[in-house]
Design a protein around this motif. Structure first.
Motif, PDB file in Angstrom:
ATOM      1  N   THR A 108       7.842  10.114  -4.310  1.00  0.00           N
ATOM      2  CA  THR A 108       9.199   9.910  -4.810  1.00  0.00           C
ATOM      3  C   THR A 108       9.643   8.496  -4.463  1.00  0.00           C
ATOM      4  OG1 THR A 108      10.182  10.762  -2.770  1.00  0.00           O
ATOM      5  CG2 THR A 108       9.831  12.341  -4.549  1.00  0.00           C
ATOM      6  N   ALA A 109      10.385   7.873  -5.374  1.00  0.00           N
ATOM      7  CA  ALA A 109      10.872   6.509  -5.138  1.00  0.00           C
ATOM      8  C   ALA A 109      12.296   6.381  -5.642  1.00  0.00           C
ATOM      9  CB  ALA A 109       9.986   5.488  -5.844  1.00  0.00           C
ATOM     10  N   ALA A 110      13.119   5.717  -4.869  1.00  0.00           N
ATOM     11  CA  ALA A 110      14.476   5.370  -5.290  1.00  0.00           C
ATOM     12  C   ALA A 110      14.453   3.923  -5.772  1.00  0.00           C
ATOM     13  CB  ALA A 110      15.464   5.545  -4.144  1.00  0.00           C
ATOM     14  N   LEU A 111      14.780   3.710  -7.032  1.00  0.00           N
ATOM     15  CA  LEU A 111      14.860   2.374  -7.606  1.00  0.00           C
ATOM     16  C   LEU A 111      16.321   2.079  -7.937  1.00  0.00           C
ATOM     17  CD1 LEU A 111      11.894   2.483 -10.164  1.00  0.00           C
ATOM     18  CD2 LEU A 111      11.819   1.981  -7.720  1.00  0.00           C
ATOM     19  N   TYR A 112      16.587   0.840  -8.323  1.00  0.00           N
ATOM     20  CA  TYR A 112      17.912   0.495  -8.824  1.00  0.00           C
ATOM     21  C   TYR A 112      17.778   0.022 -10.257  1.00  0.00           C
ATOM     22  CZ  TYR A 112      16.537  -4.368  -7.869  1.00  0.00           C
ATOM     23  OH  TYR A 112      15.886  -5.575  -7.852  1.00  0.00           O
ATOM     24  N   LEU A 113      18.817   0.187 -11.030  1.00  0.00           N
ATOM     25  CA  LEU A 113      18.877  -0.329 -12.398  1.00  0.00           C
ATOM     26  C   LEU A 113      19.663  -1.631 -12.320  1.00  0.00           C
ATOM     27  CD1 LEU A 113      19.498   3.041 -14.261  1.00  0.00           C
ATOM     28  CD2 LEU A 113      17.340   1.798 -13.936  1.00  0.00           C
ATOM     29  N   PRO A 114      19.022  -2.773 -12.595  1.00  0.00           N
ATOM     30  CA  PRO A 114      19.588  -4.068 -12.217  1.00  0.00           C
ATOM     31  C   PRO A 114      20.794  -4.513 -13.035  1.00  0.00           C
ATOM     32  CG  PRO A 114      17.600  -4.372 -13.504  1.00  0.00           C
ATOM     33  CD  PRO A 114      17.708  -2.904 -13.239  1.00  0.00           C
ATOM     34  N   LEU A 115      21.627  -5.253 -12.360  1.00  0.00           N
ATOM     35  CA  LEU A 115      22.692  -6.013 -12.992  1.00  0.00           C
ATOM     36  C   LEU A 115      22.117  -7.353 -13.447  1.00  0.00           C
ATOM     37  CD1 LEU A 115      25.581  -5.364 -10.447  1.00  0.00           C
ATOM     38  CD2 LEU A 115      25.541  -4.624 -12.852  1.00  0.00           C
ATOM     39  N   PRO A 116      22.832  -8.095 -14.298  1.00  0.00           N
ATOM     40  CA  PRO A 116      22.372  -9.440 -14.649  1.00  0.00           C
ATOM     41  C   PRO A 116      22.139 -10.286 -13.397  1.00  0.00           C
ATOM     42  CG  PRO A 116      24.178  -8.785 -16.076  1.00  0.00           C
ATOM     43  CD  PRO A 116      24.071  -7.728 -15.016  1.00  0.00           C
ATOM     44  N   GLN A 158       1.755   6.789 -12.465  1.00  0.00           N
ATOM     45  CA  GLN A 158       1.065   7.497 -11.387  1.00  0.00           C
ATOM     46  C   GLN A 158       1.760   8.802 -10.980  1.00  0.00           C
ATOM     47  OE1 GLN A 158       0.974   4.376  -8.424  1.00  0.00           O
ATOM     48  NE2 GLN A 158       2.719   5.225  -7.318  1.00  0.00           N
ATOM     49  N   GLY A 159       2.823   9.168 -11.694  1.00  0.00           N
ATOM     50  CA  GLY A 159       3.476  10.446 -11.436  1.00  0.00           C
ATOM     51  C   GLY A 159       4.433  10.446 -10.262  1.00  0.00           C
ATOM     52  N   THR A 160       4.904   9.282  -9.870  1.00  0.00           N
ATOM     53  CA  THR A 160       5.901   9.190  -8.796  1.00  0.00           C
ATOM     54  C   THR A 160       7.277   9.489  -9.376  1.00  0.00           C
ATOM     55  OG1 THR A 160       4.600   7.504  -7.651  1.00  0.00           O
ATOM     56  CG2 THR A 160       6.918   7.680  -7.044  1.00  0.00           C
ATOM     57  N   ARG A 161       7.963  10.452  -8.810  1.00  0.00           N
ATOM     58  CA  ARG A 161       9.280  10.823  -9.309  1.00  0.00           C
ATOM     59  C   ARG A 161      10.303   9.771  -8.899  1.00  0.00           C
ATOM     60  NH1 ARG A 161      12.560  16.549  -8.418  1.00  0.00           N
ATOM     61  NH2 ARG A 161      13.702  16.432 -10.409  1.00  0.00           N
ATOM     62  N   VAL A 162      11.242   9.462  -9.796  1.00  0.00           N
ATOM     63  CA  VAL A 162      12.180   8.352  -9.586  1.00  0.00           C
ATOM     64  C   VAL A 162      13.618   8.856  -9.545  1.00  0.00           C
ATOM     65  CG1 VAL A 162      13.149   6.264 -10.663  1.00  0.00           C
ATOM     66  CG2 VAL A 162      10.669   6.623 -10.622  1.00  0.00           C
ATOM     67  N   CYS A 163      14.378   8.314  -8.601  1.00  0.00           N
ATOM     68  CA  CYS A 163      15.823   8.530  -8.578  1.00  0.00           C
ATOM     69  C   CYS A 163      16.511   7.179  -8.470  1.00  0.00           C
ATOM     70  CB  CYS A 163      16.242   9.455  -7.439  1.00  0.00           C
ATOM     71  SG  CYS A 163      15.759   8.912  -5.784  1.00  0.00           S
ATOM     72  N   VAL A 164      17.783   7.155  -8.820  1.00  0.00           N
ATOM     73  CA  VAL A 164      18.568   5.918  -8.812  1.00  0.00           C
ATOM     74  C   VAL A 164      19.951   6.204  -8.220  1.00  0.00           C
ATOM     75  CG1 VAL A 164      17.370   4.916 -10.808  1.00  0.00           C
ATOM     76  CG2 VAL A 164      19.421   6.304 -11.165  1.00  0.00           C
ATOM     77  N   PRO A 165      20.626   5.179  -7.710  1.00  0.00           N
ATOM     78  CA  PRO A 165      21.980   5.403  -7.165  1.00  0.00           C
ATOM     79  C   PRO A 165      22.967   5.807  -8.251  1.00  0.00           C
ATOM     80  CG  PRO A 165      21.087   3.295  -6.459  1.00  0.00           C
ATOM     81  CD  PRO A 165      20.203   3.790  -7.551  1.00  0.00           C
ATOM     82  N   ASP A 216       0.795  -1.226   0.000  1.00  0.00           N
ATOM     83  CA  ASP A 216       0.000   0.000   0.000  1.00  0.00           C
ATOM     84  C   ASP A 216       0.828   1.277   0.000  1.00  0.00           C
ATOM     85  OD1 ASP A 216       0.926   0.068   2.622  1.00  0.00           O
ATOM     86  OD2 ASP A 216      -1.057   0.182   3.543  1.00  0.00           O
ATOM     87  N   VAL A 217       2.117   1.183   0.236  1.00  0.00           N
ATOM     88  CA  VAL A 217       2.968   2.373   0.257  1.00  0.00           C
ATOM     89  C   VAL A 217       2.943   3.110  -1.075  1.00  0.00           C
ATOM     90  CG1 VAL A 217       5.077   1.138  -0.416  1.00  0.00           C
ATOM     91  CG2 VAL A 217       5.231   3.214   0.969  1.00  0.00           C
ATOM     92  N   TRP A 218       2.659   2.387  -2.168  1.00  0.00           N
ATOM     93  CA  TRP A 218       2.645   3.016  -3.486  1.00  0.00           C
ATOM     94  C   TRP A 218       1.446   3.941  -3.684  1.00  0.00           C
ATOM     95  CZ3 TRP A 218       7.094   2.871  -5.748  1.00  0.00           C
ATOM     96  CH2 TRP A 218       7.958   1.777  -5.509  1.00  0.00           C
TER      97      TRP A 218
END
Length: 199
Positions: free
Chosen positions: A47-55, A70-77, A40-42
């Motif tokens: 704002t959400a921090a995601l990762y861009l996956p490795l194999p 849904q318009g959630t802003r995304v950042c990545v490491p 339910d957090v979504w």
């Protein structure tokens, strides 16, 4: 002692991941993301921090698509040499140009740095997790430093894992950061009352 135990788990999980074919990994990745998105957090995440996956890491493409929808802003490491922990979160949108960082992970070429205190959700990779929120990374400590102390203190931390990455117990040291939930293809473990499953 704790480092020896961590290395045993790392070796076992890496061997198990290598034994899974790509088709099965793709199917498991989709299921794990579906379970993560059922939290339910979504509903309120801005704002959400995601990762861009490795194999051989669970993907984040379905979560990224939901965020866009849904318009959630995304950042990545991103690698940030002037940061105390060596990494920071940089904003990413559809126009962001990506490049490979020092460990082969995609990251924005010219990042605009995010305020970690404003992040609502952090979707976190790992080599192994347990149902109590324990997380085991590759041993460099980047994510633990990103998420510790004042960093992303208010964020709900969600671990994503394949079935073989869910172990009985991850040895945890004082610097290791626990997840609030861990989503796998077969189950979602809720470790704290920060979020619940919608389905």
């Amino acid at each position: 002692m704790i480092e020896r135990e961590k290395e045993k788990i790392r070796d076992a999980v890496r061997a198990a991941l290598v034994a899974i074919d790509e088709e099965a990994l793709t199917a498991q990745s989709a299921l794990a993301q579906t379970r993560a998105l059922a939290l339910d957090v979504w509903k309120t995440a801005r704002t959400a921090a995601l990762y861009l996956p490795l194999p051989r890491e669970v993907g984040t493409e379905a979560i990224l698509a939901r965020c866009r929808q849904q318009g959630t802003r995304v950042c990545v490491p991103c690698r940030r040499p002037d940061a105390a922990d060596g990494y920071a979160f940089g904003w990413m949108d559809d126009e962001t140009e990506l490049q490979r960082g020092p460990w082969g992970i995609l990251e924005p070429r010219a990042p605009e740095w995010a305020d970690k205190a404003a992040i609502d959700v952090v979707v976190t990779p790992g080599l192994a997790f347990d149902r109590g929120g324990g997380r085991l990374g590759h041993g460099r400590g980047f994510y633990d430093r990103l998420l510790s102390g004042e960093n992303a203190r208010n964020a709900t931390r969600i671990g994503l894992a394949f079935a073989v990455q869910l172990v009985e117990k991850v040895p945890m040291g004082p610097a290791d950061v626990r997840m609030h939930a861990v989503a796998t293809p077969g189950e979602t473990a809720i470790t704290e009352g920060r979020t619940t499953c919608l389905q």
